[in-house]
Design a protein around this motif. Structure first.
Motif, mmCIF file in Angstrom:
data_model
loop_
_atom_site.group_PDB
_atom_site.id
_atom_site.type_symbol
_atom_site.label_atom_id
_atom_site.label_comp_id
_atom_site.label_asym_id
_atom_site.label_seq_id
_atom_site.Cartn_x
_atom_site.Cartn_y
_atom_site.Cartn_z
ATOM 1 N N GLN A 4 77.168 -10.051 62.940
ATOM 2 C CA GLN A 4 76.595 -10.109 61.401
ATOM 3 C C GLN A 4 75.067 -10.526 61.693
ATOM 4 O OE1 GLN A 4 78.602 -13.118 59.354
ATOM 5 N NE2 GLN A 4 77.478 -12.975 57.381
ATOM 6 N N GLU A 5 74.582 -11.474 62.598
ATOM 7 C CA GLU A 5 73.270 -11.709 62.848
ATOM 8 C C GLU A 5 72.409 -10.640 63.173
ATOM 9 O OE1 GLU A 5 73.508 -14.809 65.548
ATOM 10 O OE2 GLU A 5 73.950 -16.405 64.026
ATOM 11 N N ARG A 6 72.990 -9.449 63.935
ATOM 12 C CA ARG A 6 72.011 -8.495 64.345
ATOM 13 C C ARG A 6 71.907 -7.684 62.976
ATOM 14 N NH1 ARG A 6 75.880 -6.811 68.634
ATOM 15 N NH2 ARG A 6 76.087 -8.724 69.447
ATOM 16 N N GLY A 7 72.870 -7.537 62.298
ATOM 17 C CA GLY A 7 73.012 -6.729 60.910
ATOM 18 C C GLY A 7 72.034 -7.438 59.969
ATOM 19 N N GLU A 8 71.938 -8.754 59.777
ATOM 20 C CA GLU A 8 71.061 -9.342 58.813
ATOM 21 C C GLU A 8 69.776 -9.128 59.535
ATOM 22 O OE1 GLU A 8 72.325 -13.412 58.339
ATOM 23 O OE2 GLU A 8 74.111 -12.787 57.412
ATOM 24 N N ALA A 9 69.559 -9.301 60.737
ATOM 25 C CA ALA A 9 67.924 -9.194 61.261
ATOM 26 C C ALA A 9 67.533 -7.535 60.993
ATOM 27 C CB ALA A 9 68.054 -9.598 62.916
ATOM 28 N N ALA A 10 68.338 -7.011 61.333
ATOM 29 C CA ALA A 10 68.133 -5.268 61.052
ATOM 30 C C ALA A 10 67.648 -5.115 59.442
ATOM 31 C CB ALA A 10 69.236 -4.505 61.308
ATOM 32 N N VAL A 11 68.503 -5.495 58.724
ATOM 33 C CA VAL A 11 68.043 -5.825 57.198
ATOM 34 C C VAL A 11 66.766 -6.477 56.804
ATOM 35 C CG1 VAL A 11 68.776 -6.346 54.917
ATOM 36 C CG2 VAL A 11 70.369 -5.278 56.460
ATOM 37 N N ARG A 12 66.381 -7.468 57.414
ATOM 38 C CA ARG A 12 65.280 -8.315 57.347
ATOM 39 C C ARG A 12 64.133 -7.566 57.559
ATOM 40 N NH1 ARG A 12 68.064 -12.972 58.729
ATOM 41 N NH2 ARG A 12 68.536 -14.037 56.666
ATOM 42 N N ARG A 13 64.448 -6.664 58.859
ATOM 43 C CA ARG A 13 63.226 -5.748 59.258
ATOM 44 C C ARG A 13 62.883 -4.660 58.483
ATOM 45 N NH1 ARG A 13 65.835 -6.345 64.609
ATOM 46 N NH2 ARG A 13 66.886 -4.481 64.086
ATOM 47 N N LEU A 14 63.969 -4.022 57.788
ATOM 48 C CA LEU A 14 63.766 -3.139 57.057
ATOM 49 C C LEU A 14 62.865 -3.426 55.675
ATOM 50 C CD1 LEU A 14 67.066 -0.994 57.133
ATOM 51 C CD2 LEU A 14 64.894 -0.064 57.949
ATOM 52 N N ASP A 16 61.057 -6.133 55.391
ATOM 53 C CA ASP A 16 59.749 -6.545 55.707
ATOM 54 C C ASP A 16 58.799 -5.604 55.969
ATOM 55 O OD1 ASP A 16 60.500 -9.341 55.527
ATOM 56 O OD2 ASP A 16 60.737 -9.544 57.442
ATOM 57 N N THR A 17 59.158 -4.347 56.182
ATOM 58 C CA THR A 17 58.262 -3.182 56.403
ATOM 59 C C THR A 17 57.729 -2.931 54.939
ATOM 60 O OG1 THR A 17 59.916 -1.568 56.257
ATOM 61 C CG2 THR A 17 59.446 -2.211 58.502
ATOM 62 N N GLY A 18 58.271 -2.945 53.820
ATOM 63 C CA GLY A 18 57.398 -2.778 52.622
ATOM 64 C C GLY A 18 57.506 -1.299 52.435
ATOM 65 N N ALA A 19 57.067 -0.415 53.261
ATOM 66 C CA ALA A 19 56.887 1.037 52.930
ATOM 67 C C ALA A 19 58.163 1.650 52.526
ATOM 68 C CB ALA A 19 56.087 1.698 53.980
ATOM 69 N N PRO A 20 58.222 2.228 51.438
ATOM 70 C CA PRO A 20 59.461 2.784 51.119
ATOM 71 C C PRO A 20 59.666 4.139 51.985
ATOM 72 C CG PRO A 20 58.042 3.276 49.169
ATOM 73 C CD PRO A 20 57.317 2.278 50.680
ATOM 74 N N ALA A 21 60.860 4.561 52.162
ATOM 75 C CA ALA A 21 61.251 5.598 53.007
ATOM 76 C C ALA A 21 60.830 6.966 52.119
ATOM 77 C CB ALA A 21 62.765 5.648 53.466
ATOM 78 N N SER A 22 60.141 7.900 52.861
ATOM 79 C CA SER A 22 59.840 8.939 52.084
ATOM 80 C C SER A 22 60.815 9.832 51.932
ATOM 81 C CB SER A 22 58.812 9.803 53.251
ATOM 82 O OG SER A 22 59.490 10.173 54.351
ATOM 83 N N VAL A 23 60.941 10.560 50.773
ATOM 84 C CA VAL A 23 61.943 11.208 50.233
ATOM 85 C C VAL A 23 61.322 12.578 49.889
ATOM 86 C CG1 VAL A 23 63.500 11.763 48.318
ATOM 87 C CG2 VAL A 23 63.149 9.362 49.310
ATOM 88 N N PRO A 24 62.165 13.597 50.276
ATOM 89 C CA PRO A 24 61.469 14.941 49.856
ATOM 90 C C PRO A 24 61.360 15.110 48.429
ATOM 91 C CG PRO A 24 63.444 15.118 51.499
ATOM 92 C CD PRO A 24 63.257 13.690 51.212
ATOM 93 N N PRO A 25 60.485 16.043 47.876
ATOM 94 C CA PRO A 25 59.932 16.015 46.431
ATOM 95 C C PRO A 25 61.248 16.830 45.820
ATOM 96 C CG PRO A 25 58.517 17.275 47.565
ATOM 97 C CD PRO A 25 59.140 16.538 48.703
ATOM 98 N N GLU A 26 61.716 17.910 46.628
ATOM 99 C CA GLU A 26 62.927 18.775 45.819
ATOM 100 C C GLU A 26 64.123 17.928 45.737
ATOM 101 O OE1 GLU A 26 62.810 19.331 50.320
ATOM 102 O OE2 GLU A 26 61.459 19.573 48.619
ATOM 103 N N LEU A 27 64.301 16.689 46.470
ATOM 104 C CA LEU A 27 65.556 16.115 46.427
ATOM 105 C C LEU A 27 65.673 15.490 44.919
ATOM 106 C CD1 LEU A 27 68.004 15.092 47.954
ATOM 107 C CD2 LEU A 27 66.640 12.719 48.476
#
Length: 84
Positions: A4-14, A16-27
């Motif tokens: 659970q702590e590893r999962g929470e840490a992974a979510v916090r890292r995601l 904290d990056t702040g940059a949204p994931a790029s999505v293809p424009p045709e999606l």
């Protein structure tokens, strides 16, 4: 460190990056097209089911008015009284 702590840490890292994931424009267009098709299909199925229910109700009403299942059938076990 627990799972659970590893999962929470992974979510916090995601987060904290702040940059949204790029999505293809045709999606977006593809998702809108599929959603509209799904909505049309669901609406058509719903209308078909309502029409089927209405047809069943009309058929039952016609049958009930001609067969009159609430009327007791005449008795056939005793002969009718002719002289009294």
């Amino acid at each position: 460190m627990s799972q659970q702590e590893r999962g929470e840490a992974a979510v916090r890292r995601l987060l904290d990056t702040g940059a949204p994931a790029s999505v293809p424009p045709e999606l977006h267009a593809e998702a809108v097209r599929r959603g509209a098709r799904s909505l049309r299909r669901r609406t058509a199925v719903r209308r078909l089911l309502w029409l089927l229910l209405l047809a069943a109700a009309v058929a039952f009403a016609v049958w009930a008015s001609t067969a009159q299942p609430w009327v007791e059938p005449p008795s056939r076990t005793t002969p009718p009284l002719t002289r009294w």
